[in-house]
Scaffold this motif. Structure first.
Motif, PDB file in Angstrom:
ATOM      1  N   VAL A  18      -1.167 -12.934  -3.941  1.00 20.23           N
ATOM      2  CA  VAL A  18      -1.665 -12.800  -5.307  1.00 20.23           C
ATOM      3  C   VAL A  18      -2.027 -14.180  -5.825  1.00 20.23           C
ATOM      4  N   GLN A  29      -2.358  -7.308  -2.442  1.00 21.41           N
ATOM      5  CA  GLN A  29      -1.641  -6.184  -1.837  1.00 21.41           C
ATOM      6  C   GLN A  29      -2.352  -4.871  -2.188  1.00 21.41           C
ATOM      7  N   SER A  30      -2.644  -4.676  -3.474  1.00 26.79           N
ATOM      8  CA  SER A  30      -3.251  -3.429  -3.941  1.00 26.79           C
ATOM      9  C   SER A  30      -4.767  -3.496  -4.039  1.00 26.79           C
ATOM     10  N   ILE A  34       5.868 -12.565   0.680  1.00 19.61           N
ATOM     11  CA  ILE A  34       4.924 -11.636   0.041  1.00 19.61           C
ATOM     12  C   ILE A  34       4.988 -11.880  -1.460  1.00 19.61           C
ATOM     13  N   SER A  35       3.902 -12.400  -1.995  1.00 19.42           N
ATOM     14  CA  SER A  35       3.873 -12.728  -3.415  1.00 19.42           C
ATOM     15  C   SER A  35       3.441 -11.511  -4.232  1.00 19.42           C
ATOM     16  N   ARG A  36       3.908 -11.464  -5.473  1.00 17.43           N
ATOM     17  CA  ARG A  36       3.552 -10.369  -6.390  1.00 17.43           C
ATOM     18  C   ARG A  36       3.657 -10.886  -7.819  1.00 17.43           C
ATOM     19  N   ILE A  77       4.007 -15.462 -11.014  1.00 19.16           N
ATOM     20  CA  ILE A  77       4.019 -14.988  -9.630  1.00 19.16           C
ATOM     21  C   ILE A  77       5.401 -15.218  -9.032  1.00 19.16           C
ATOM     22  N   ALA A 108       2.706  -6.655 -14.183  1.00 17.51           N
ATOM     23  CA  ALA A 108       1.340  -6.276 -13.814  1.00 17.51           C
ATOM     24  C   ALA A 108       0.368  -6.586 -14.955  1.00 17.51           C
ATOM     25  N   ASP A 160       8.690 -12.692  -2.414  1.00 18.14           N
ATOM     26  CA  ASP A 160       9.758 -12.055  -1.638  1.00 18.14           C
ATOM     27  C   ASP A 160       9.681 -12.554  -0.199  1.00 18.14           C
ATOM     28  N   ASP A 216      -4.739  -9.267  -6.983  1.00 19.40           N
ATOM     29  CA  ASP A 216      -3.599  -8.730  -6.252  1.00 19.40           C
ATOM     30  C   ASP A 216      -4.052  -8.376  -4.840  1.00 19.40           C
TER      31      ASP A 216
END
Length: 527
Positions: free
Chosen positions: A401, A497-498, A381-383, A508, A387, A511, A495
């Motif tokens: 992302v 995810q959001s 899971i990339s993030r 980037i 931000a 996880d 993003d």
């Protein structure tokens, strides 16, 4: 060529069994759905083995095609009690593609075949719904024009946009029967202007031309590029499926949708659906309109929503895999039009494998076999490490992302990627014509469209973060995002995810799904 027999589905003459190699995966799975007791409109299939000969213009193949179409239509008339082109109880059909391996959105479809001024009156008499009749007629003219006659889609779209503005409507769903009748006549004039001939009115002439065009789409640029990217050059060709129409554009208790038995982005269990009321399937998969989700369907049509969820479970158990289902609700009746193994992200593939083994759907050996082609390093899971400033938000169609420079078309995306920069492809809507642009882009952002559109499906399969339906993205003479001017080459962050979108460049981090990876390692040791 010897006489060709059409292969029937959902009729008294239904074929004993259809294989994907002969009838295409779409038709083979239609046959299986009918065998499972799900409501499937009757259909017949012309095989993949005819594709090359028809496309080469072989006279015997073309004669066999025409004879099989005539026999197939007679079978559908017997199964439905309707007559092709009739003035009282007309039969209309869809003409669809289907290769042995799924190629979502890469081949062509023509809907509402058989409509003309005579059968148009029949639809009105049979349904009491003039809006349905004129809406279906203008759809036929447009699809036939684009797919069969090569009329540019923009010619029809420009007229539609102008009419929506003139009628002060929010969209095409608000156009009344009189406006749609005028639109159909305008579309006929556009067809005449671009082709220097009238739109064919004779139903069998429409059907023959549509079937040949669907076979011909096998040789289209986007289909060839998709096969190249996915190692499918060895496929024999597409089949052609001719199916009795069911109408999602029949009014308030009608609509069209796409559902997944699980979330194809994350693998989470539960119905994942997009649905448009008073619409046909092309409205959903084209990505040109923003659909509602499974929650909206459950609120508005709870009985049909429950039946869809049950059908998704039945299909997942029957095929032992996550399913991608196209369906239509016509005046409250649910019809299943297609199912196939769902394209999914590597992350979703990993979660499904682990959950399916735990549920007893598949065994560990099967799970390992399916994961063999998956890059497990891509399941994280990339993030963003930090931000970015947020300008707008959109619907997540594919997770992850991405950060890159903005490109507004596939050609520029390819040029910028070749220069070494990551690219974010920004479009009003995407079509499967953009597949080459997807391949070189780090992420995709669109102003309209839904999570189950064909373009979103392809993005997930490629593992590309994709955000759709961004209300803050306005593309006109200039492009604005959240009120700010967006220029080619600007750095943009997506993003997945959001659903948030920000300007600038960010690092980037990834996880890893350690628990799921430990389960995979345990299977390997046990085997």
């Amino acid at each position: 060529m010897s006489r060709l027999k059409p292969l029937f589905i959902g009729t008294n003459d239904a074929h004993a069994e259809l294989t994907a190699e002969l009838a295409g995966a779409k038709a083979a799975q239609l046959w299986r759905m009918a065998q499972l007791g799900l409501d499937v409109p009757p259909a017949f299939v012309l095989p993949t083995t005819l594709c090359t000969a028809v496309n080469s213009g072989d006279p015997s193949a073309l004669e066999a095609l025409d004879e099989a179409l005539a026999e197939g239509i007679a079978g559908l008339e017997a199964a439905t009690g309707r007559r092709f082109g009739d003035s009282r109880t007309p039969l209309l059909v869809s003409v669809r593609s289907g290769a042995a391996k799924s190629m979502p959105g890469m081949l062509e479809t023509v809907l509402d075949v058989g409509l003309n001024p005579v059968s148009l009156r029949g639809i009105i008499a049979m349904t009491g719904n003039p809006r349905l009749a004129f809406d279906s007629y203008r759809r036929l003219i447009q699809l036939y024009g684009e797919v069969v006659a090569g009329v540019p889609a923009s010619a029809f779209e420009e007229r539609l946009i102008a009419l929506i503005a003139a009628e002060a409507a929010e969209g095409e769903a608000e156009l009344d029967p009189e406006a749609l009748e005028r639109l159909a006549h305008d579309y006929l004039a556009i067809f005449q202007r671009h082709t220097e001939s009238a739109m064919p009115a004779e139903p069998m002439a429409q059907l023959r031309a549509a079937a040949r065009a669907v076979y011909r789409s096998w040789e289209g640029d986007k289909a060839r590029e998709y096969r190249r990217l996915n190692g499918l050059e060895g496929l024999a060709g597409t089949a052609v499926t001719v199916q009795a129409m069911v109408f999602g554009n029949a009014g308030g208790a009608s609509g069209a949708g796409v559902a997944f038995s699980r979330n194809p982005a994350t693998g989470e269990k539960g119905l994942y659906a997009d649905f448009l009321f008073d619409a046909q399937g092309e409205d959903v998969v084209s990505g040109r309109r923003v659909p509602g989700d499974a929650a909206l369907l459950a609120r508005r049509l709870p009985v049909q929503s429950a039946a869809l969820s049950h059908g998704a479970d039945v299909l997942e158990r029957a095929f032992a895999d996550m399913q991608d289902i196209e369906f239509t609700v016509e005046n409250g009746r649910l019809w299943f039009l297609q199912t196939r193994s769902a394209k999914r992200t590597p992350r979703a593939a990993l979660r499904f494998a682990v959950d399916a083994v735990a549920e007893g759907l598949i065994d560990a050996a099967t799970a390992l076999d399916r994961l063999a082609a998956i890059d497990l390093e891509a399941t994280g899971i990339s993030r963003f490490a930090e931000a970015p400033p947020i300008l707008a938000a959109a619907t997540v169609a594919s997770p992850g992302v991405a950060c890159g420079r903005v490109a507004f078309d596939s050609r520029r995306a390819a040029e910028m990627a070749a220069a070494g920069d990551p690219v974010i492809l920004v479009r009003h809507d995407t079509s499967t014509d953009d597949v080459a642009g997807f391949a070189v882009s780090a992420g995709i952002l669109t102003a309209v469209g839904g999570r189950t559109a064909h373009a979103a499906v392809v993005a997930r399969q490629m593992g590309k973060p994709c955000l759709v339906g961004c209300a803050g993205l306005v593309i006109g003479d200039e492009v604005r995002l959240g009120g700010e001017v967006l220029r080619e080459g600007d750095w943009l962050c997506l993003d997945g995810q959001s659903g948030e979108i920000g300007l600038g460049r960010r690092e980037i981090v990834v996880d890893r799904p350690e628990e799921a990876l430990r389960a995979i390692e345990g299977w390997r040791k046990a085997g």
